[in-house]
Write an enzyme that holds these catalytic residues in place. Sequence first.
Site, PDB file in Angstrom:
ATOM      1  CB  CYS A 195       1.698   1.246   1.195  1.00 42.97           C
ATOM      2  SG  CYS A 195       1.794  -0.442   1.785  1.00 42.97           S
ATOM      3  CG  ASP A 210      -1.391  -1.706   1.095  1.00 42.47           C
ATOM      4  OD1 ASP A 210      -2.127  -0.733   1.307  1.00 42.47           O
ATOM      5  OD2 ASP A 210      -0.939  -1.984  -0.023  1.00 42.47           O
ATOM      6  CB  CYS A 234      -1.508  -2.109  -3.651  1.00 39.05           C
ATOM      7  SG  CYS A 234      -0.232  -3.354  -3.459  1.00 39.05           S
ATOM      8  CB  CYS A 244       3.256  -6.048  -2.467  1.00 34.28           C
ATOM      9  SG  CYS A 244       3.256  -4.339  -3.034  1.00 34.28           S
TER      10      CYS A 244
HETATM   11 FE1  FES Z   1       2.109  -1.618   0.009  1.00 38.55          FE
HETATM   12 FE2  FES Z   1       1.420  -3.052  -2.026  1.00 38.55          FE
HETATM   13  S1  FES Z   1       1.775  -0.902  -2.022  1.00 38.55           S
HETATM   14  S2  FES Z   1       1.569  -3.692  -0.008  1.00 38.55           S
END
Ligand code: FES
Length: 144
Positions: free
Chosen positions: A33, A35, A58, A102
């Site tokens: 993702c 992140d 996110c 996450c």
């Molecule tokens: Fe990857 Fe939340 S979607 S950390």
Amino acid sequence: MYTEKVMDHFSNPRNMGELENASGVGTVGNAKCGDIMRIFLDIDNNIVKDVRFKTFGCGAAVATSSIATELVKGKTVEDALKVTNKAVMDALDGLPKAKVHCSLLAEEAIHAALWDYAQKNNIEIEGLEPPKEDIHEHEEEDDE
Ligand code: FES
């Protein structure tokens, strides 16, 4: 989809920001993702006195980092190490399946910050493994 607690921590994140002269800083990322989460720990006398986080990610990543800071604050280093992603999810009353990673990011960021603290002070924390995530490696993997 999200519990009230997730929405609360997303809307009013606790302990957001940085700590100057932190005892340990851990940065981890999720390749899929993209992140990124960074945790700053201020450790004194084996106790986590203060903690901050910075998260590029996110809403669930913001909420999991926020609650993770609350879970480790005031704890001994050994107890902070026991804050797992499951503990993070439980404290948020759960996360949707697609957002479980996450909470893993939060656990890994705490571990990475503890690892940094241990390295800087030349100590060993029992049960703590070196951070396996290298964000740059993952970025390269992502490019493939
Ligand atoms: Fe990857 Fe939340 S979607 S950390």
